[in-house]
Design a protein around this motif. Structure first.
Motif, PDB file in Angstrom:
ATOM      1  N   THR A 181      10.081  -3.090  -2.318  1.00 53.41           N
ATOM      2  CA  THR A 181       9.057  -4.025  -1.857  1.00 53.41           C
ATOM      3  C   THR A 181       7.689  -3.542  -2.327  1.00 53.41           C
ATOM      4  O   THR A 181       7.531  -2.408  -2.748  1.00 53.41           O
ATOM      5  CB  THR A 181       9.026  -4.130  -0.321  1.00 53.41           C
ATOM      6  OG1 THR A 181       8.671  -2.861   0.222  1.00 53.41           O
ATOM      7  CG2 THR A 181      10.372  -4.562   0.239  1.00 53.41           C
TER       8      THR A 181
ATOM      9  N   THR B 139      -3.449  -2.163   1.256  1.00 56.35           N
ATOM     10  CA  THR B 139      -2.906  -0.812   1.116  1.00 56.35           C
ATOM     11  C   THR B 139      -2.539  -0.555  -0.332  1.00 56.35           C
ATOM     12  O   THR B 139      -2.444  -1.484  -1.142  1.00 56.35           O
ATOM     13  CB  THR B 139      -1.655  -0.598   1.998  1.00 56.35           C
ATOM     14  OG1 THR B 139      -0.604  -1.467   1.554  1.00 56.35           O
ATOM     15  CG2 THR B 139      -1.938  -0.869   3.468  1.00 56.35           C
TER      16      THR B 139
ATOM     17  N   CYS C  57       3.616  -2.778  -1.436  1.00 52.98           N
ATOM     18  CA  CYS C  57       2.818  -2.376  -0.275  1.00 52.98           C
ATOM     19  C   CYS C  57       2.065  -3.602   0.251  1.00 52.98           C
ATOM     20  O   CYS C  57       1.675  -4.472  -0.519  1.00 52.98           O
ATOM     21  CB  CYS C  57       1.825  -1.284  -0.656  1.00 52.98           C
ATOM     22  SG  CYS C  57       2.592   0.330  -0.922  1.00 52.98           S
TER      23      CYS C  57
ATOM     24  N   ARG D 191      -0.055   2.322  -2.951  1.00 52.17           N
ATOM     25  CA  ARG D 191       1.030   3.308  -2.956  1.00 52.17           C
ATOM     26  C   ARG D 191       0.450   4.696  -3.177  1.00 52.17           C
ATOM     27  O   ARG D 191      -0.300   4.943  -4.114  1.00 52.17           O
ATOM     28  CB  ARG D 191       2.020   2.952  -4.069  1.00 52.17           C
ATOM     29  CG  ARG D 191       3.212   3.858  -4.175  1.00 52.17           C
ATOM     30  CD  ARG D 191       4.347   3.387  -3.272  1.00 52.17           C
ATOM     31  NE  ARG D 191       5.439   4.332  -3.301  1.00 52.17           N
ATOM     32  CZ  ARG D 191       6.514   4.222  -4.050  1.00 52.17           C
ATOM     33  NH1 ARG D 191       6.648   3.177  -4.845  1.00 52.17           N
ATOM     34  NH2 ARG D 191       7.456   5.133  -4.005  1.00 52.17           N
TER      35      ARG D 191
ATOM     36  N   TYR E 171       6.866   3.792   2.825  1.00 54.75           N
ATOM     37  CA  TYR E 171       7.132   2.767   1.811  1.00 54.75           C
ATOM     38  C   TYR E 171       8.576   2.287   1.954  1.00 54.75           C
ATOM     39  O   TYR E 171       9.486   3.090   2.152  1.00 54.75           O
ATOM     40  CB  TYR E 171       6.900   3.360   0.418  1.00 54.75           C
ATOM     41  CG  TYR E 171       7.329   2.464  -0.706  1.00 54.75           C
ATOM     42  CD1 TYR E 171       6.593   1.340  -1.027  1.00 54.75           C
ATOM     43  CD2 TYR E 171       8.475   2.737  -1.436  1.00 54.75           C
ATOM     44  CE1 TYR E 171       6.983   0.512  -2.062  1.00 54.75           C
ATOM     45  CE2 TYR E 171       8.872   1.917  -2.467  1.00 54.75           C
ATOM     46  CZ  TYR E 171       8.133   0.796  -2.774  1.00 54.75           C
ATOM     47  OH  TYR E 171       8.521  -0.027  -3.789  1.00 54.75           O
TER      48      TYR E 171
ATOM     49  N   ASP F 129       5.129   8.703  -1.276  1.00 56.13           N
ATOM     50  CA  ASP F 129       6.195   7.789  -0.881  1.00 56.13           C
ATOM     51  C   ASP F 129       5.755   6.992   0.339  1.00 56.13           C
ATOM     52  O   ASP F 129       6.527   6.756   1.274  1.00 56.13           O
ATOM     53  CB  ASP F 129       7.478   8.574  -0.586  1.00 56.13           C
ATOM     54  CG  ASP F 129       8.105   9.112  -1.863  1.00 56.13           C
ATOM     55  OD1 ASP F 129       8.064   8.401  -2.882  1.00 56.13           O
ATOM     56  OD2 ASP F 129       8.637  10.232  -1.845  1.00 56.13           O
ATOM     57  N   ALA F 130       4.509   6.556   0.338  1.00 62.10           N
ATOM     58  CA  ALA F 130       3.956   5.782   1.472  1.00 62.10           C
ATOM     59  C   ALA F 130       2.975   4.731   0.960  1.00 62.10           C
ATOM     60  O   ALA F 130       2.567   4.762  -0.200  1.00 62.10           O
ATOM     61  CB  ALA F 130       3.241   6.729   2.442  1.00 62.10           C
ATOM     62  N   CYS F 131       2.625   3.815   1.837  1.00 64.42           N
ATOM     63  CA  CYS F 131       1.565   2.843   1.590  1.00 64.42           C
ATOM     64  C   CYS F 131       0.392   3.280   2.448  1.00 64.42           C
ATOM     65  O   CYS F 131       0.549   3.511   3.646  1.00 64.42           O
ATOM     66  CB  CYS F 131       2.010   1.434   1.986  1.00 64.42           C
ATOM     67  SG  CYS F 131       3.361   0.794   0.983  1.00 64.42           S
TER      68      CYS F 131
ATOM     69  N   TYR G 117       1.754   4.227   6.002  1.00 58.80           N
ATOM     70  CA  TYR G 117       3.021   3.709   6.498  1.00 58.80           C
ATOM     71  C   TYR G 117       4.109   4.079   5.508  1.00 58.80           C
ATOM     72  O   TYR G 117       3.873   4.059   4.299  1.00 58.80           O
ATOM     73  CB  TYR G 117       2.962   2.180   6.615  1.00 58.80           C
ATOM     74  CG  TYR G 117       1.800   1.692   7.443  1.00 58.80           C
ATOM     75  CD1 TYR G 117       1.925   1.553   8.807  1.00 58.80           C
ATOM     76  CD2 TYR G 117       0.578   1.393   6.847  1.00 58.80           C
ATOM     77  CE1 TYR G 117       0.849   1.113   9.574  1.00 58.80           C
ATOM     78  CE2 TYR G 117      -0.490   0.950   7.607  1.00 58.80           C
ATOM     79  CZ  TYR G 117      -0.345   0.812   8.967  1.00 58.80           C
ATOM     80  OH  TYR G 117      -1.402   0.395   9.716  1.00 58.80           O
TER      81      TYR G 117
END
Length: 84
Positions: free
Chosen positions: A67, A73, A69, A75, A63, A78-80, A61
């Motif tokens: 916040t 999940t 993750c 990191r 990021y 640049d996503a979780c 998902y």
């Protein structure tokens, strides 16, 4: 006149629908997410999207800056990304 206005509104709404932050499937059931920077491990960048290399690749998902993750999940890029 109403038809013209409806067509204009539909044309304006279409790009917003194409840029959903949620994972969407490809034709062969791999995950695809909106690219916000570096793609997570197991994903490859294709234009403005990140696509999973395999159908079994854990879901990722975008990021949200500032916040953490969500639970389950971690990191990655640049996503979780889900653990599994």
């Amino acid at each position: 006149m109403k038809t013209i206005i409806s067509l204009i509104l539909l044309a304006l709404a279409t790009p917003a629908l194409a840029e959903t932050p949620y994972p969407t499937p490809t034709r062969d059931d791999r995950e695809r997410i909106q690219r916000t920077g570096t793609c997570p491990t197991g994903y490859v960048g294709k234009g403005d999207k990140c696509e999973a290399l395999h159908q079994e690749t854990p879901r990722a998902y975008p990021y949200i800056p500032g916040t953490a993750c969500p639970s389950g999940t971690f990191r990655s890029g640049d996503a979780c990304k889900a653990f599994r």
